[in-house]
Design a protein around this motif. Structure first.
Motif, mmCIF file in Angstrom:
data_model
loop_
_atom_site.group_PDB
_atom_site.id
_atom_site.type_symbol
_atom_site.label_atom_id
_atom_site.label_comp_id
_atom_site.label_asym_id
_atom_site.label_seq_id
_atom_site.Cartn_x
_atom_site.Cartn_y
_atom_site.Cartn_z
ATOM 1 N N THR A 14 34.101 32.722 67.514
ATOM 2 C CA THR A 14 35.231 32.570 68.203
ATOM 3 C C THR A 14 36.111 32.740 67.907
ATOM 4 O O THR A 14 36.307 33.342 66.618
ATOM 5 C CB THR A 14 35.462 31.418 68.562
ATOM 6 N N SER A 16 40.689 34.796 68.393
ATOM 7 C CA SER A 16 41.865 34.726 69.912
ATOM 8 C C SER A 16 42.417 36.293 69.656
ATOM 9 O O SER A 16 42.156 36.608 68.586
ATOM 10 C CB SER A 16 42.695 33.837 70.846
ATOM 11 N N ARG A 26 41.298 31.905 73.750
ATOM 12 C CA ARG A 26 39.435 31.558 73.102
ATOM 13 C C ARG A 26 39.403 32.969 73.800
ATOM 14 O O ARG A 26 38.393 32.490 74.625
ATOM 15 C CB ARG A 26 39.006 30.309 74.049
ATOM 16 N N LEU A 47 37.517 32.299 77.608
ATOM 17 C CA LEU A 47 37.893 30.670 78.598
ATOM 18 C C LEU A 47 38.871 30.952 79.333
ATOM 19 O O LEU A 47 39.648 31.397 79.612
ATOM 20 C CB LEU A 47 38.352 29.308 77.526
ATOM 21 N N ASN A 48 38.679 31.196 80.858
ATOM 22 C CA ASN A 48 38.807 31.398 81.575
ATOM 23 C C ASN A 48 40.096 30.343 82.020
ATOM 24 O O ASN A 48 39.499 29.465 81.650
ATOM 25 C CB ASN A 48 39.103 32.195 83.326
ATOM 26 N N ILE A 49 40.825 29.557 83.073
ATOM 27 C CA ILE A 49 41.791 28.563 83.411
ATOM 28 C C ILE A 49 40.643 28.088 83.752
ATOM 29 O O ILE A 49 41.548 26.313 83.941
ATOM 30 C CB ILE A 49 43.223 29.381 84.400
ATOM 31 N N ALA A 50 39.917 28.011 84.666
ATOM 32 C CA ALA A 50 39.086 26.615 85.103
ATOM 33 C C ALA A 50 37.865 26.542 83.734
ATOM 34 O O ALA A 50 37.685 25.530 84.219
ATOM 35 C CB ALA A 50 38.076 26.972 86.743
ATOM 36 N N ARG A 51 38.472 26.956 83.112
ATOM 37 C CA ARG A 51 37.813 26.541 81.972
ATOM 38 C C ARG A 51 36.048 26.893 81.929
ATOM 39 O O ARG A 51 35.535 25.760 81.320
ATOM 40 C CB ARG A 51 37.951 24.835 81.217
ATOM 41 N N ARG A 52 35.730 27.914 81.965
ATOM 42 C CA ARG A 52 34.852 28.579 82.265
ATOM 43 C C ARG A 52 34.971 29.993 81.482
ATOM 44 O O ARG A 52 35.951 30.861 81.903
ATOM 45 C CB ARG A 52 34.661 29.212 84.028
ATOM 46 N N TRP A 53 33.526 30.290 80.979
ATOM 47 C CA TRP A 53 33.822 31.236 80.018
ATOM 48 C C TRP A 53 32.988 32.518 81.292
ATOM 49 O O TRP A 53 31.888 32.541 81.735
ATOM 50 C CB TRP A 53 32.456 31.288 79.101
#
Length: 155
Positions: A14, A16, A26, A47-53
């Motif tokens: 992981t 950036s 992330r 990691l998108n703004i909806a906190r999904r990969w």
């Protein structure tokens, strides 16, 4: 140009990536399991703004002219005007340094790992002719102008 870093933290890769216009605080690398020789080694996830990969790219193993192994691929997203070519080089800490690659003129002639390049003229129109139209007619005469050809080299 280095634009990010990937760390090996508890067996997970992981890190950036950040540039003037891209901020991916992330990202992660997910190993691809495939028997296909042409399959990527890793998928690049963010990691998108909806906190999904979500997958934003892939990486393949490559070898430099000096025999050094690294990872090469692209980051892509509908919000970007075109895919961004990147390369990941092994770092001393067990992860990778992320470098951005700009296409060079060699890519017009088949270099840069198959990446293509679109040329645009001064008006922003797509240049379909490479170097533009010829100024020489079929019989060797200068065309496209009424001005006589100057014998003197203008350069």
């Amino acid at each position: 140009m280095n634009i990010g870093e990937i760390f090996n933290q508890n067996g997970r890769l992981t890190g950036s990536i950040a540039t003037r216009t891209i901020d991916l605080p992330r990202i992660g690398l997910r190993k691809v399991v495939s028997e296909n020789d042409k399959a990527p080694v890793y998928e690049i996830l963010a990691l998108n703004i909806a906190r999904r990969w979500v997958q934003i790219g892939a990486l393949w193993e490559a070898v430099s002219k000096r025999g050094e192994v690294f990872l090469a691929g692209n980051i892509d997203d509908p919000s970007l005007p075109e895919p961004r070519p990147i390369a990941l080089f092994p770092a001393d800490h067990g992860g990778y340094m992320v470098a951005w690659r700009r296409d060079t003129m060699r890519s017009d002639f088949g270099g840069s790992m198959g990446a293509s390049r679109t040329n645009y003229d001064d008006r922003g129109s797509r240049d379909q002719g490479g170097f533009g139209d010829s100024t020489v007619g079929a019989g060797g005469e200068r065309s496209g102008t009424d001005a006589p050809f100057e014998e003197e080299d203008p350069f």
